[in-house]
Design a protein around this motif. Structure first.
Motif, PDB file in Angstrom:
ATOM      1  N   PRO A   1       0.823  -1.194   0.000  1.00  0.00           N
ATOM      2  CA  PRO A   1       0.000   0.000   0.000  1.00  0.00           C
ATOM      3  C   PRO A   1       0.866   1.256   0.000  1.00  0.00           C
ATOM      4  O   PRO A   1       1.908   1.306   0.635  1.00  0.00           O
ATOM      5  N   GLN A   2       0.414   2.238  -0.744  1.00  0.00           N
ATOM      6  CA  GLN A   2       1.188   3.465  -0.878  1.00  0.00           C
ATOM      7  C   GLN A   2       0.831   4.519   0.148  1.00  0.00           C
ATOM      8  O   GLN A   2       1.633   5.386   0.438  1.00  0.00           O
ATOM      9  N   GLY A   3      -0.376   4.512   0.672  1.00  0.00           N
ATOM     10  CA  GLY A   3      -0.755   5.487   1.688  1.00  0.00           C
ATOM     11  C   GLY A   3      -0.910   6.896   1.162  1.00  0.00           C
ATOM     12  O   GLY A   3      -0.583   7.857   1.860  1.00  0.00           O
ATOM     13  N   ASN A   4      -1.419   7.047  -0.051  1.00  0.00           N
ATOM     14  CA  ASN A   4      -1.574   8.375  -0.630  1.00  0.00           C
ATOM     15  C   ASN A   4      -2.474   9.282   0.200  1.00  0.00           C
ATOM     16  O   ASN A   4      -2.356  10.498   0.136  1.00  0.00           O
ATOM     17  N   VAL A   5      -3.357   8.696   0.980  1.00  0.00           N
ATOM     18  CA  VAL A   5      -4.258   9.488   1.821  1.00  0.00           C
ATOM     19  C   VAL A   5      -3.463  10.386   2.772  1.00  0.00           C
ATOM     20  O   VAL A   5      -3.923  11.455   3.155  1.00  0.00           O
ATOM     21  N   PHE A   6      -2.261  10.002   3.122  1.00  0.00           N
ATOM     22  CA  PHE A   6      -1.468  10.762   4.078  1.00  0.00           C
ATOM     23  C   PHE A   6      -0.724  11.930   3.447  1.00  0.00           C
ATOM     24  O   PHE A   6      -0.056  12.677   4.148  1.00  0.00           O
ATOM     25  N   ASP A   7      -0.832  12.071   2.138  1.00  0.00           N
ATOM     26  CA  ASP A   7      -0.181  13.182   1.443  1.00  0.00           C
ATOM     27  C   ASP A   7      -1.167  14.235   0.963  1.00  0.00           C
ATOM     28  O   ASP A   7      -0.758  15.230   0.384  1.00  0.00           O
ATOM     29  N   ARG A   8      -2.457  14.015   1.151  1.00  0.00           N
ATOM     30  CA  ARG A   8      -3.481  14.876   0.555  1.00  0.00           C
ATOM     31  C   ARG A   8      -4.166  15.749   1.601  1.00  0.00           C
ATOM     32  O   ARG A   8      -4.667  15.263   2.612  1.00  0.00           O
TER      33      ARG A   8
ATOM     34  N   ASP B   1       4.734   5.272   9.268  1.00  0.00           N
ATOM     35  CA  ASP B   1       5.705   6.329   9.057  1.00  0.00           C
ATOM     36  C   ASP B   1       5.073   7.485   8.296  1.00  0.00           C
ATOM     37  O   ASP B   1       5.217   8.643   8.673  1.00  0.00           O
ATOM     38  N   ARG B   2       4.332   7.163   7.254  1.00  0.00           N
ATOM     39  CA  ARG B   2       3.676   8.216   6.467  1.00  0.00           C
ATOM     40  C   ARG B   2       2.588   8.898   7.278  1.00  0.00           C
ATOM     41  O   ARG B   2       2.429  10.111   7.208  1.00  0.00           O
ATOM     42  N   ALA B   3       1.825   8.137   8.027  1.00  0.00           N
ATOM     43  CA  ALA B   3       0.757   8.730   8.840  1.00  0.00           C
ATOM     44  C   ALA B   3       1.338   9.666   9.892  1.00  0.00           C
ATOM     45  O   ALA B   3       0.794  10.740  10.152  1.00  0.00           O
ATOM     46  N   GLY B   4       2.451   9.274  10.491  1.00  0.00           N
ATOM     47  CA  GLY B   4       3.065  10.086  11.525  1.00  0.00           C
ATOM     48  C   GLY B   4       3.698  11.361  11.010  1.00  0.00           C
ATOM     49  O   GLY B   4       3.946  12.282  11.769  1.00  0.00           O
ATOM     50  N   ARG B   5       3.942  11.430   9.725  1.00  0.00           N
ATOM     51  CA  ARG B   5       4.514  12.640   9.136  1.00  0.00           C
ATOM     52  C   ARG B   5       3.462  13.534   8.505  1.00  0.00           C
ATOM     53  O   ARG B   5       3.791  14.578   7.944  1.00  0.00           O
TER      54      ARG B   5
ATOM     55  N   ALA C   1       5.963   4.282  18.432  1.00  0.00           N
ATOM     56  CA  ALA C   1       4.530   4.514  18.223  1.00  0.00           C
ATOM     57  C   ALA C   1       3.871   5.017  19.504  1.00  0.00           C
ATOM     58  O   ALA C   1       3.048   5.935  19.475  1.00  0.00           O
ATOM     59  N   PHE C   2       4.242   4.427  20.617  1.00  0.00           N
ATOM     60  CA  PHE C   2       3.671   4.854  21.889  1.00  0.00           C
ATOM     61  C   PHE C   2       4.079   6.288  22.209  1.00  0.00           C
ATOM     62  O   PHE C   2       3.270   7.108  22.610  1.00  0.00           O
TER      63      PHE C   2
END
Length: 188
Positions: free
Chosen positions: A1-8, A80-84, A146-147
């Motif tokens: 999965p690329q996680g594009n949702v976290f860049d928009r 990682d992407r979500a956290g950024r 994460a914690f």
């Protein structure tokens, strides 16, 4: 999965709206496609798996089914992407859209428009699927990245409620395993 949702920017804005609008607030669900052999042992072809607010129809209203279904979501691969995620750097289709979204995100931050509150709210909501894995360990390790991240975002965010579905049996060891999330989040 690329996680594009976290860049928009719009995706972040939709999540922020789902969290902050008064009840009955809209729900925010994230789905991805998991290929064979990825994410908890999916063995045939590709399948969609999602993290949903509340229960999906296939959960039949039970926490156990929800936890099992959401355990296939590749949350660890996307953390990682979500956290950024950040409104200041998130992309939008037009400069006007980006400016409007950033203005709304800035209004949440009483510290002078840095968007820190909006960013923390979205990041904390994205990390809630990790809670069951973190809480099921026999000993919670404060050194877990994460914690530490979640602990840092919760006090500054605007989540109104937080729910996590934890399956019984304790557990321990291993990395975080997504077990479910529901509701909009919990209180900062």
């Amino acid at each position: 999965p690329q996680g594009n949702v976290f860049d928009r920017a719009w995706c972040g804005f939709e999540m922020l709206a789902a969290i902050l609008l008064p009840d009955p607030a809209p729900l925010f669900d994230i789905y991805t496609v998991v290929l064979a052999g990825e994410g908890g042992g999916v063995v045939e072809g590709a399948r969609g798996v999602g993290l949903v607010d509340g229960y999906a129809a296939s959960d039949r209203g039970t926490a156990r089914r929800k936890a099992e279904r959401e355990s296939y979501f590749p949350a660890a691969a996307l953390l990682d992407r979500a956290g950024r995620f950040g409104f200041a750097s998130a992309a939008a289709s037009s400069a006007a859209d980006a400016a409007a979204i950033r203005a709304i995100a800035s209004d949440l931050d009483v510290a002078g428009g840095t968007m820190a509150v909006a960013d923390a709210t979205v990041r904390a909501r994205l990390y809630t699927p990790l809670l069951p894995g973190l809480l099921s360990r026999t000993r919670l390790r404060s050194e877990d990245a994460a914690f530490r991240a979640l602990r840092g975002w919760l006090p500054q965010c605007r989540l109104r409620k937080l729910a996590a579905v934890c399956s019984g049996g304790g557990g321990g060891g291993g990395g975080p395993s997504p077990g479910g999330s529901g509701g909009g989040g919990g209180g900062g």
